[in-house]
Design a protein around this motif. Sequence first.
Motif, short mmCIF file in Angstrom:
data_model
loop_
_atom_site.label_atom_id
_atom_site.label_comp_id
_atom_site.label_asym_id
_atom_site.label_seq_id
_atom_site.Cartn_x
_atom_site.Cartn_y
_atom_site.Cartn_z
N TYR A 42 0.85 -1.20 0.00
CA TYR A 42 0.00 0.00 0.00
C TYR A 42 0.88 1.24 0.00
O TYR A 42 2.09 1.18 0.27
CB TYR A 42 -0.90 0.02 1.25
CG TYR A 42 -2.22 -0.71 1.10
CD1 TYR A 42 -2.42 -1.72 0.17
CD2 TYR A 42 -3.29 -0.37 1.95
CE1 TYR A 42 -3.64 -2.38 0.08
CE2 TYR A 42 -4.51 -1.03 1.86
CZ TYR A 42 -4.68 -2.04 0.93
OH TYR A 42 -5.89 -2.69 0.85
N ARG A 43 0.24 2.38 -0.25
CA ARG A 43 0.92 3.68 -0.19
C ARG A 43 -0.04 4.69 0.42
O ARG A 43 -0.46 5.64 -0.22
CB ARG A 43 1.32 4.15 -1.61
CG ARG A 43 2.33 3.27 -2.35
CD ARG A 43 3.73 3.37 -1.73
NE ARG A 43 4.71 2.51 -2.39
CZ ARG A 43 5.06 1.30 -1.96
NH1 ARG A 43 4.48 0.76 -0.89
NH2 ARG A 43 5.99 0.62 -2.58
N CYS A 44 -0.46 4.45 1.66
CA CYS A 44 -1.41 5.36 2.30
C CYS A 44 -0.80 6.76 2.41
O CYS A 44 0.36 6.89 2.83
CB CYS A 44 -1.77 4.85 3.69
SG CYS A 44 -2.46 3.17 3.66
N THR B 209 9.16 2.43 6.07
CA THR B 209 9.24 0.98 5.84
C THR B 209 9.15 0.63 4.36
O THR B 209 9.44 -0.50 3.97
CB THR B 209 8.11 0.20 6.58
OG1 THR B 209 6.83 0.64 6.09
CG2 THR B 209 8.17 0.42 8.08
N TRP B 210 8.72 1.61 3.54
CA TRP B 210 8.54 1.29 2.12
C TRP B 210 9.01 2.38 1.15
O TRP B 210 9.11 2.15 -0.05
CB TRP B 210 7.08 0.95 1.80
CG TRP B 210 6.04 1.94 2.29
CD1 TRP B 210 5.29 1.83 3.43
CD2 TRP B 210 5.64 3.16 1.66
NE1 TRP B 210 4.45 2.91 3.56
CE2 TRP B 210 4.63 3.75 2.48
CE3 TRP B 210 6.01 3.83 0.48
CZ2 TRP B 210 4.01 4.96 2.18
CZ3 TRP B 210 5.38 5.04 0.18
CH2 TRP B 210 4.39 5.60 1.02
N SER C 138 4.41 5.09 8.99
CA SER C 138 5.66 4.32 8.92
C SER C 138 6.10 4.18 7.47
O SER C 138 6.53 3.11 7.03
CB SER C 138 5.53 2.96 9.60
OG SER C 138 4.21 2.53 9.69
N LYS D 279 -7.97 0.00 5.13
CA LYS D 279 -7.70 1.44 5.10
C LYS D 279 -8.86 2.23 4.51
O LYS D 279 -9.38 1.88 3.46
CB LYS D 279 -6.42 1.72 4.30
CG LYS D 279 -5.18 0.98 4.83
CD LYS D 279 -4.86 1.30 6.29
CE LYS D 279 -3.80 0.38 6.86
NZ LYS D 279 -3.65 0.50 8.31
N TRP E 19 -1.25 9.11 4.45
CA TRP E 19 -0.90 9.53 5.81
C TRP E 19 -0.10 8.46 6.57
O TRP E 19 -0.01 8.50 7.80
CB TRP E 19 -2.14 9.91 6.62
CG TRP E 19 -3.37 9.09 6.38
CD1 TRP E 19 -4.52 9.53 5.80
CD2 TRP E 19 -3.61 7.71 6.73
NE1 TRP E 19 -5.47 8.51 5.75
CE2 TRP E 19 -4.93 7.39 6.31
CE3 TRP E 19 -2.85 6.71 7.32
CZ2 TRP E 19 -5.50 6.12 6.49
CZ3 TRP E 19 -3.39 5.44 7.50
CH2 TRP E 19 -4.70 5.15 7.07
N CYS E 20 0.51 7.53 5.85
CA CYS E 20 1.25 6.43 6.50
C CYS E 20 2.23 6.98 7.54
O CYS E 20 3.06 7.82 7.24
CB CYS E 20 2.02 5.63 5.45
SG CYS E 20 2.99 4.30 6.20
S1 SF4 Z 1 -0.38 2.77 6.72
FE1 SF4 Z 1 0.13 0.59 6.75
S2 SF4 Z 1 -0.84 -0.22 4.88
FE2 SF4 Z 1 -0.73 2.00 4.63
S3 SF4 Z 1 1.21 2.35 3.53
FE3 SF4 Z 1 1.65 2.55 5.73
S4 SF4 Z 1 2.35 0.52 6.35
FE4 SF4 Z 1 1.30 0.26 4.36
#
Ligand code: SF4
Lengths: 239, 239
Positions: A36-38, A46-47, A43, A129, A40-41
């Motif tokens: 995913y690419r939320c 992590t990606w 974290s 989400k 407002w993530c």
């Molecule tokens: S909120 Fe969770 S699901 Fe959404 S991008 Fe961040 S780590 Fe991924």
Amino acid sequence: MNKKIPVLEIFGPTIQGEGMVIGQKTMFVRTSGCDYRCVWCDSAFTWDGSAKDDIRMLTAEQIWSELLELGGNSFKHVTISGGNPALLQSISYLVELLHDNGVKVALETQGSKWKDWMKAIDDLTLSPKPPSSTMKTDFAMLDSIISKLEMNKISLKVVVFNDEDLLYAKKVHQRYPNVPFFVQVGNDDIETTSTADLREHLFVKYEWLIEKVMKDEEMNFVRVLPQLHTYIWGNKRGV
Amino acid sequence: MNKKIPVLEIFGPTIQGEGMVIGQKTMFVRTSGCDYRCVWCDSAFTWDGSAKDDIRMLTAEQIWSELLELGGNSFKHVTISGGNPALLQSISYLVELLHDNGVKVALETQGSKWKDWMKAIDDLTLSPKPPSSTMKTDFAMLDSIISKLEMNKISLKVVVFNDEDLLYAKKVHQRYPNVPFFVQVGNDDIETTSTADLREHLFVKYEWLIEKVMKDEEMNFVRVLPQLHTYIWGNKRGV
Ligand code: SF4
Ligand code: SF4
């Protein structure tokens, strides 16, 4: 199959700040990578590549020794978070090793992928989400995941930033009325370094969410929670 | 037998601010009368005579109509608190009526008295009082109560004000290792009307308690929680 797990953070013991076992003393293992690419993530590191040099490929045994080094005999509960740990087959080795050592395991995922090890998780949080994330929920996948699991070991959690998210939360709750259901105030200020300001701001949002849910006849078996750690430690990482 | 219940407050819907179903949308029914006299009691008006003119003797049916009047169709969960509701045989009528209407029932008592209706409570919190309360726990009674109940419907909660209380909490946890266990920050300022000050003060205490529990090898399966309602609404009654 790769037995290693891409790990970004191992920390604790601290409290679980949210969801079904809120307040529980736990250690955290954060894996890297998300499908995913939320927007407002909280974290995104992590990606989004910003922490890619910090990713370590560790075996379950290596993670266990680090947990012991940090937590000694002061823990019996570990929370695996991400990113999305459900991308990783290798989580099964870690879950097994933790269980062999009498440690309970919690894990959070958005519910976009199924893994067989999910059945072994003691406290599994599925957190689909809402619209404000800009992601689309695969409800067929979520149906299939939930149908395979025991109701007393899982929960659904929806983060809510606005009215549209709340409508979405309601839809999720109605689709799975037998799954313990949590709504959580979204942290819409993940940049501020003032914990006091963030706290005041989030209390206003929390009261707003409580008020909405209290009035809503379709949200009766619902638990409304803050993210305790952001109220205590603000946006700091690793606490 | 008297079928009436001495009621001091009926309010809601609001969130349960503490314990095993923290965050749950619920209605509150507060009964009067307590066999304890905790020095820091935050509901002393239930037993010190100061609200004796507000006590109403109500049947289960009358309580149910008031709940409906206040909450309409917006609730499916009721919390009975006190004082000590376990002084009252007549609670059984209320629990039965609530269940007949598809409503779940939570109840909190210090565990000084047994009542048969305890077996029917969905979320029963036993909160034995630590030394700072100046009360003495009847552990034989607590043993007997806990032996009669199902582990998945009960929890133990100890409010902690100081180190001695924490030692007591540990003793309770070790005596009943299979009962879900919560420690909660004591509110040592039940007089202030400044919610912001109270909030800051209680966060400091909460961090202190978290730190203590995190380091303690004998407190691993423990959940450390605040009283959310005091952080949101301060010392106001009826919210
Ligand atoms: S909120 Fe969770 S699901 Fe959404 S991008 Fe961040 S780590 Fe991924
Ligand atoms: S047992 Fe509860 S209601 Fe009774 S005096 Fe103690 S704190 Fe107050």
